[in-house]
Structures are given as structure tokens and as C-alpha cells.
Design a protein around this motif. Sequence first.
Motif, PDB file in Angstrom:
ATOM      1  N   ALA A 116       0.857  -1.189   0.000  1.00 56.97           N
ATOM      2  CA  ALA A 116       0.000   0.000   0.000  1.00 56.97           C
ATOM      3  C   ALA A 116       0.889   1.234   0.000  1.00 56.97           C
ATOM      4  N   ARG A 117       0.610   2.177  -0.866  1.00 54.31           N
ATOM      5  CA  ARG A 117       1.456   3.363  -1.027  1.00 54.31           C
ATOM      6  C   ARG A 117       0.603   4.628  -0.942  1.00 54.31           C
ATOM      7  N   GLY A 118       1.175   5.680  -0.341  1.00 52.86           N
ATOM      8  CA  GLY A 118       0.465   6.943  -0.217  1.00 52.86           C
ATOM      9  C   GLY A 118      -0.237   7.106   1.107  1.00 52.86           C
ATOM     10  N   GLU A 173       4.458   3.976   3.051  1.00 56.28           N
ATOM     11  CA  GLU A 173       4.175   2.679   2.450  1.00 56.28           C
ATOM     12  C   GLU A 173       4.023   1.614   3.534  1.00 56.28           C
ATOM     13  N   HIS A 194      -7.536  -0.577  -5.045  1.00 53.73           N
ATOM     14  CA  HIS A 194      -6.541   0.354  -5.581  1.00 53.73           C
ATOM     15  C   HIS A 194      -7.173   1.736  -5.774  1.00 53.73           C
ATOM     16  N   LYS A 195      -6.545   2.749  -5.193  1.00 57.86           N
ATOM     17  CA  LYS A 195      -6.982   4.144  -5.253  1.00 57.86           C
ATOM     18  C   LYS A 195      -8.276   4.393  -4.493  1.00 57.86           C
ATOM     19  N   HIS A 210      -9.942   5.484  -0.825  1.00 58.62           N
ATOM     20  CA  HIS A 210      -9.509   6.618  -0.018  1.00 58.62           C
ATOM     21  C   HIS A 210      -9.375   6.287   1.466  1.00 58.62           C
ATOM     22  N   TYR A 270      -5.951   9.139  -1.560  1.00 57.30           N
ATOM     23  CA  TYR A 270      -6.188   7.843  -2.191  1.00 57.30           C
ATOM     24  C   TYR A 270      -4.957   6.972  -1.993  1.00 57.30           C
ATOM     25  N   GLU A 276      -2.677   3.728  -3.148  1.00 54.94           N
ATOM     26  CA  GLU A 276      -2.353   2.807  -4.236  1.00 54.94           C
ATOM     27  C   GLU A 276      -2.058   1.427  -3.654  1.00 54.94           C
ATOM     28  N   TYR A 330      -0.638  -2.442  -4.715  1.00 56.28           N
ATOM     29  CA  TYR A 330       0.071  -3.232  -5.718  1.00 56.28           C
ATOM     30  C   TYR A 330       0.442  -4.600  -5.135  1.00 56.28           C
ATOM     31  N   ASP A 365       5.123   4.675 -15.127  1.00 57.52           N
ATOM     32  CA  ASP A 365       3.813   5.316 -15.007  1.00 57.52           C
ATOM     33  C   ASP A 365       3.912   6.837 -14.960  1.00 57.52           C
TER      34      ASP A 365
END
Length: 702
Positions: free
Chosen positions: A230-232, A269, A287-288, A290, A295, A297, A299, A517
Motif C-alpha cells: 500500500a502506497r500513499g 508505504e 486500488h486508489k 480513499h 487515495y 495505491e 500493488y 507510469d
Amino acid sequence: MTASHNDSLVVLFGATAGAYGAKLGSDERELILLVWQVVDLHSKKVGTLHKSLVKADSLELSDQCQEVSGLTPEGLSKAEPLDRVLQQFSQLVSSDLKLLGRSSYTICTDGQLLVRQVLHPEASKKNFLLSDCFYSFYDLRKEFHTCYPNSAPVKDQTIKSMAEYIGLETDETEEDFGVWQVKTMVAIIFSMLSETCNCRFTDSETVKYKYETGPCSKSEAVDSETVIRARGLPWQSSDQDIARFFKGLNIAKGGVALCLNAQGRRNGEALVRFVNPEQRDLALERHKHHMGSRYIEVYKATGEEFLKIAGGTSNEVAQFLSKENQVIIRMRGLPFTATLEDVLGFLGTECPVTGGKEGLLFVKYPDGRPTGDAFVLFSCEEYAQNALKKHKEILGKRYIELFRSTAAEVQQVLNRYLSTPLIPTLPTPIIPVIPPPYTIAAGSIRDCVRLRGLPYTAGIDDILEFMGDATADIKPHGVHMVLNQQGRPSGDAFIQMKSSDRAFLVAQKCHKKMMKDRYVEVFQCSGEEMNFVLMGGTLNRSGLSPPPCLSPPAYAAFQTAAAVIPAEAALYQPQALLSTTRTPQASAAAPPTVTYYPAQAAQLYMNYTAYYPSPPVSPTTVGYIAAPPAAVAAAASATHTPMLPQPGALVRMQGLPYNTGMKEILSFFQGYQYAPDDYNGLIQLNDQARSVLQAPKEWVCL
């Protein structure tokens, strides 16, 4: 009232304001419809079929939703919100059960999406608790496949395909949306309960009530098909916050590992391990989604990555984390003289530590010196909240920071400090390299290009692929990756082309072309402009700004004796970046020089580059470039240039008080044998730098 002996089922169907079918819940849209009916498994009787609209916070419906369901915003505006609809659901189900003479039930749904991806996440966001019946349910698709093994795979099944497989004749157009689905599901269940199939609903799906913390060993086997990244994440988010983001999915015990950066701080992360691949696949559908206003990300990741972050080998840590279901708080900035009693006194009686002194873990270096960090266990959320209120209160003469933490963070911090050698660069850290025949470009000819906005994970191979056919026009060793002051990729790179025409064509062809990306901006520039940035200056719309190491009158030309570079940096600068004043006679007879690259030389004082040689291909990562001893000796004898004595070592000192001076540093190393002062002729030094180098010492400290 969950069924223990499966007296009855409540067949449940729902729809959201967005995606339908296999993508239900993947777009975070709210629930707008619930349809249900009670089924008595013994008498095969059914209760009343109920249909209830749900008022969403946003009444905007997707085109697919309006087309499939026939619902309108006007109709939904008169409905009840979700929490009240679920209260009505419980009341009506209880009434129907009484009429059938039953008391317990289990929900049965078409697949897992309605419960796991819609009901639980939405209830979590709206801050209300679901009743116990939503934590255990039957997946009709799985039960059907168990009863009919030759049917389609579970993931490919639908209500219509299951009905067609057993020969049920139904007309979807004759019933309202949702009503047909529930009636057909009931008919399928009765077919499965027939004597020919004799299906028994015994293995229900479960949803964990809460996330369980716990340690993870590096020797533990972790399936890569169960791990995501998980990122962000907000930097202050805890493992419980992440578990709440994935509410409805079953995370493995101790399966949330927050990632730390090189400074030991969270980098936004986390690696999350689920109980099986099916749960992981559902997590990827978020994915994305909130978390608050951000939001997140999501992966795929590997088990190896998870163990690298969460795995530990320390018995002390394992014993500390052996107490389950504890809230972990990290304390940072403790005085080095702080004791267990000091910390317990700081926390006070309003937030008692679990087990007293046993609930405290000080983080130490391998030699036993304290780092100023500690972890504390609390038995409940209330005690932890009381402790967090002491954030930035004073202990001794220092303010203490308190944060929520995780078992994985405890492992990471302990692993980081315990694996740090006391003198990491002791064995010959300075490696002589014969300088190549090329030099960094200079002048105003615009034969270079600047790449801006590179992914931070991009390497030489990615840049060469990005350049395409233009790779053949790159000068040998002409790719320069720019690092920031922390020694990390800055997202910029400079490339020296064979001519200005080639540089112009590359800038036209590759500008805003995608790499991974991200799109990358490509600008034509000159060698002089490139050198300014490599030396730590800036290049933007406002023009050139000088490097911080050079005074304004001096930055127009690099070959000047006016620039005063700190001695420690000057000792090891590449000759392309550090000029020396020579007499004409000395210049004429000067043989090739030997360049020294110490550990982390690119991070000393300036924001210049790490030199990544590209075609012909050479090592493409920052590190030491080894040279055979014979080559070193030959270079030294050929140049007649004094070299640093090989038994010496370069030591980097971290954590110094801000008011530390040279005398304190030299006093710190008092007692070591003095190194020969053979290196004074290597470079030009100002008086202050020369006095430092000539002082009695064994080490040069950065």
C-alpha cells in the motif's frame, strides 16, 4: 443470531450506485439497494421477500446502475440511510424467523463482494458497527461448486449461469431488479438441498472482528500470493488504520508492516499480508480507494519483501512482542541517560505500562549505547491515548515524541540498529581508480539533454530503453544521475550527446514520453548548464543559480582558486569537479592522477551526481570501483602523487551535538595512534583545513 446448526438462511442481494457484478465495490460507490428472504433449511419454507432502498450520501448514479437497476435519484432521495435500513433488516428477519419457528440464521450471498467489499468498508467509513450476522456468511457460488464439481470455476459463476446449469427456467425481465436475483438464489438452494445432491451448508466464510498484532520470524514461510504493498499512506497512520482501510478482508496475524526510510521514519508505504490469495485479490480491487482525503495505491508484493520489513531474529524482541493484543507506542528523543524508572515516571499512573518494566524496550546500538528510542506496550486503547497526550512533553531537558507503532516497526528499528557496524568503513574504504580519458562536458554548446521527472526507481537500463534509437548517440560514460542531499535519486538526469543536433532531436522526440507510469520532460541544455546542476546549483525558468560551494564571482568558471571547499570534501572530489592551481611547468609534466571515491562521497557537502557510466556498459550502481593492487601501485608510481596510507580509515560520525567543534572531535579520538601525514600534498588546503589535517589523529571524520 448466527446459525450454529444452520436452521435457516437469509438470502441477501445488494447493489451500489456504481459498478455491478464482478466489479461490485471496486469503485467505492455506496449501497443503494438490499433485497432479502428467509429460507428454512429443514421444512424448505420461505418467509416474506423484502426489498429496501438505501439513501446514499451522494445520489449520483452511474449509467450502468441506472440501466441495470432502473432506479433513479428521485426515488432514492426518499429512502432511509444504511444504518437504519440494517436495523429494519434485523427486525424483519427476527419476525420472519418466529413465524417459521426458528431462532438462528446465517446470511447467504452471491459471492463475497457484497459483504466484504461493500457492507464492511461502508460501515467503517460511516462509523457504525455491523451486527454479528455480517461476520459469518455463506458464499453461494462456493457451495454450488462443492455440490456440482463439474460446474464452472467459482470466479466465473453468476446467478444466471448457476440457474442454467441445473436447468432452472427463469425470466429476468418479469421481476424487479433484485427480486429476480433473490428468488433465483432460493430456487438454486432448494435444488442443492434435494436428495440427489444432499448439500449441507457447513463451511461458512468469516470476517475477522479486528486485526491481531504479533511478531513475525524471518524463518517463517510467507506466500507471495498473499502480500500487497500500500502506497500513499498518511505518515501518522498505524497498523489499525491500515486494517480499517481493508475492513472486511482477513489480514494475517501481525500482517501489517509499516515501511521506514533510511532515517527510520515512515515513508508512507506498508506491506500487508492476507490469510489467503483470494483475500489478496480482493485487496487489489481497492486500488486508489480513499483513507480520509488521500487515495491509496495498492500493488502486488512478495513474501520476501514482507519478511525483509517485518521479520526479526532477536529473542529480546520476540519476548517483548509475545504479549498479544497490545497497543504499541514508540518514544523518540529520550535522553541517553534515561532509565526504565524515568520513562515509567514520565508516563505516569494514568497510562500504566503492561507488565511494568517488562513492557518497555529500549533500542540500543550493538555496543549497548542507547539510541534515544524506546517502545512501550499498553493493554488497551484508553491507556495508549493517554500516553499520546504526552507528545512533546519534557523529560530531563528534552521533549519526547510519541507515535503509534507496530510489531513490524519494532522489528525494523531493532534490525536497523543492531545490524549497524560500529566502524562500517574500517577496512580500506578509499579505493583508488585510474581516471578514464573522458571528462565532464563544459562550454556553451547545447549538446546535452536534461531528463526531469524520472521515476525514483529508474536506473540506467530504464533510461537507455527510454532513449530508444538515440542511445547510439550518447557519448561514452555520458549518463549522469543526479542525487539529492540525502543521496537518493532526485528524478533528474543529464545525458551528453555526440552533437547539438542529436541533442535537439532527442529533446523533440522524447519530451513527455512515458517511463513506467510517469511522463518525463526532456530539455536541450549545454555542458556548462549541466555542470552547474551537478555541482549543486539549480537550473529553472529563472535562470542559473550558483552551486552553494562556490561564491558568486567564481561560479562562472570552475577553474578558480577562489573557491574554498571544506577539507573533508576536497580530499576526495573527482578531478573533473575539483580544479587545482598549477604552474605552466607543472602542467606540462603532470602525469595522470589517481581519483579517490570514498563511501557516500556524493553526499558530503553538495548536491552533485553519482557517476553512472553508460555505454560502453560499466557498473551501473553507486558503490566502490575496485582496482587491482598492481594497477594502484603503478598509478601511484607513475604519478608521483602521495596517496593516503592504506591502513587508515574514513569514519563518518552521526548524531553529533550541533555545537560540537574540532577540538571535541579530536578529543573523542584521543588515544589512537597517529597516522603519517603523507597526504598533505594531495590537494590545496586553506589554513583551517590544514590545521585539522596536521593535528594528531588516526581518523578523518565527516
